[in-house]
Structures are given as C-alpha cells and as structure tokens.
Scaffold this motif. Sequence first.
Motif, PDB file in Angstrom:
ATOM      1  N   ALA A 136      37.656  83.096  35.837  1.00  0.00           N
ATOM      2  CA  ALA A 136      36.231  83.315  34.091  1.00  0.00           C
ATOM      3  C   ALA A 136      35.351  84.357  35.728  1.00  0.00           C
ATOM      4  O   ALA A 136      34.806  85.217  34.900  1.00  0.00           O
ATOM      5  CB  ALA A 136      35.447  81.874  34.613  1.00  0.00           C
ATOM      6  N   ASP A 137      35.778  83.817  36.646  1.00  0.00           N
ATOM      7  CA  ASP A 137      34.678  85.054  37.824  1.00  0.00           C
ATOM      8  C   ASP A 137      35.549  85.245  39.165  1.00  0.00           C
ATOM      9  O   ASP A 137      36.098  84.731  40.245  1.00  0.00           O
ATOM     10  CB  ASP A 137      32.665  84.821  37.638  1.00  0.00           C
ATOM     11  CG  ASP A 137      33.087  83.276  37.982  1.00  0.00           C
ATOM     12  OD1 ASP A 137      33.802  82.702  38.854  1.00  0.00           O
ATOM     13  OD2 ASP A 137      32.271  82.383  38.054  1.00  0.00           O
ATOM     14  N   PHE A 138      34.474  85.744  39.722  1.00  0.00           N
ATOM     15  CA  PHE A 138      34.508  86.367  41.008  1.00  0.00           C
ATOM     16  C   PHE A 138      34.792  84.705  41.925  1.00  0.00           C
ATOM     17  O   PHE A 138      35.892  84.640  42.941  1.00  0.00           O
ATOM     18  CB  PHE A 138      33.738  87.616  42.068  1.00  0.00           C
ATOM     19  CG  PHE A 138      34.466  87.313  43.866  1.00  0.00           C
ATOM     20  CD1 PHE A 138      35.885  87.993  43.944  1.00  0.00           C
ATOM     21  CD2 PHE A 138      33.635  86.617  44.809  1.00  0.00           C
ATOM     22  CE1 PHE A 138      35.707  88.504  45.538  1.00  0.00           C
ATOM     23  CE2 PHE A 138      33.945  86.420  45.986  1.00  0.00           C
ATOM     24  CZ  PHE A 138      35.135  87.377  45.521  1.00  0.00           C
ATOM     25  N   SER A 139      33.653  83.329  41.931  1.00  0.00           N
ATOM     26  CA  SER A 139      33.698  82.537  41.932  1.00  0.00           C
ATOM     27  C   SER A 139      35.165  81.120  42.197  1.00  0.00           C
ATOM     28  O   SER A 139      34.721  80.870  42.799  1.00  0.00           O
ATOM     29  CB  SER A 139      32.221  81.677  42.321  1.00  0.00           C
ATOM     30  OG  SER A 139      31.416  82.116  42.907  1.00  0.00           O
ATOM     31  N   ALA A 140      35.374  81.826  40.809  1.00  0.00           N
ATOM     32  CA  ALA A 140      36.798  80.813  40.505  1.00  0.00           C
ATOM     33  C   ALA A 140      37.846  81.570  41.358  1.00  0.00           C
ATOM     34  O   ALA A 140      38.641  80.267  41.429  1.00  0.00           O
ATOM     35  CB  ALA A 140      36.821  80.905  38.955  1.00  0.00           C
ATOM     36  N   ALA A 141      38.414  82.786  41.094  1.00  0.00           N
ATOM     37  CA  ALA A 141      39.390  83.026  41.866  1.00  0.00           C
ATOM     38  C   ALA A 141      39.176  83.468  43.368  1.00  0.00           C
ATOM     39  O   ALA A 141      40.047  82.204  44.283  1.00  0.00           O
ATOM     40  CB  ALA A 141      38.785  84.839  41.319  1.00  0.00           C
ATOM     41  N   PHE A 142      37.481  83.094  43.960  1.00  0.00           N
ATOM     42  CA  PHE A 142      38.526  82.698  45.225  1.00  0.00           C
ATOM     43  C   PHE A 142      38.571  81.383  45.739  1.00  0.00           C
ATOM     44  O   PHE A 142      39.082  80.988  46.646  1.00  0.00           O
ATOM     45  CB  PHE A 142      36.394  83.348  46.171  1.00  0.00           C
ATOM     46  CG  PHE A 142      36.743  83.275  47.686  1.00  0.00           C
ATOM     47  CD1 PHE A 142      36.983  84.406  47.921  1.00  0.00           C
ATOM     48  CD2 PHE A 142      36.029  82.406  48.188  1.00  0.00           C
ATOM     49  CE1 PHE A 142      37.165  84.608  49.121  1.00  0.00           C
ATOM     50  CE2 PHE A 142      35.893  82.303  49.698  1.00  0.00           C
ATOM     51  CZ  PHE A 142      36.765  83.967  50.859  1.00  0.00           C
TER      52      PHE A 142
END
Length: 95
Positions: free
Chosen positions: A35-41
């Motif tokens: 969904a976004d950078f936070s989810a990927a990280f």
Amino acid sequence: MAAQPLTDAAIAALPTELPAWSLVEGKLHRELRFADFSAAFGFMARVALAAEQLGHHPEWRNVWNQVVIDLTTHDTGGLSDLDVALARRIDALVG
C-alpha cells in the motif's frame, strides 16, 4: 547449517513448488507491491528476522511501495536449499 546446492531436477520443479517466484539469471526472483512505503518496509523487517534465523540473506531493493527480492547462495555458486527455505518463509509472510 551448510547450504546444499539444488539438483537440476529440484530447480526444474521450482515453478510448481514456488509459483509466486520466477527464475531470473539463475536466481529466485519475486516482486511485491504494498500500500505504501511503511507497509513495504514493515514487510522487509519481518523478512530480515526470518533471514537472520536461517543465517541466509536476500539480495533486495525497495523503492517506495515495491520490494524486489533475489535469492541465491554465493557459497554454492547458485541455488540451494536455503534459498527455497527463505522463499517459503517470505511467501508465508506475504499471506
């Protein structure tokens, strides 16, 4: 745990065994979007913990919501049982 190189038969079976992965330049390869950078990280942090438990670490990169993973075993000069084990753990984390 010493890595055991995969046989040609085991490599040929990988598309069936790990359908979300492809073979690219002799490595197991997977691309994921979140969904976004936070989810990927956050996903990468969970993979890092699993990799550390196995003592086997991915080649990977992250750009915003995308994570690209390549698995190979440098000690064996190709794919090993550790790559398959880590791919399975990554698949379990994806859900």
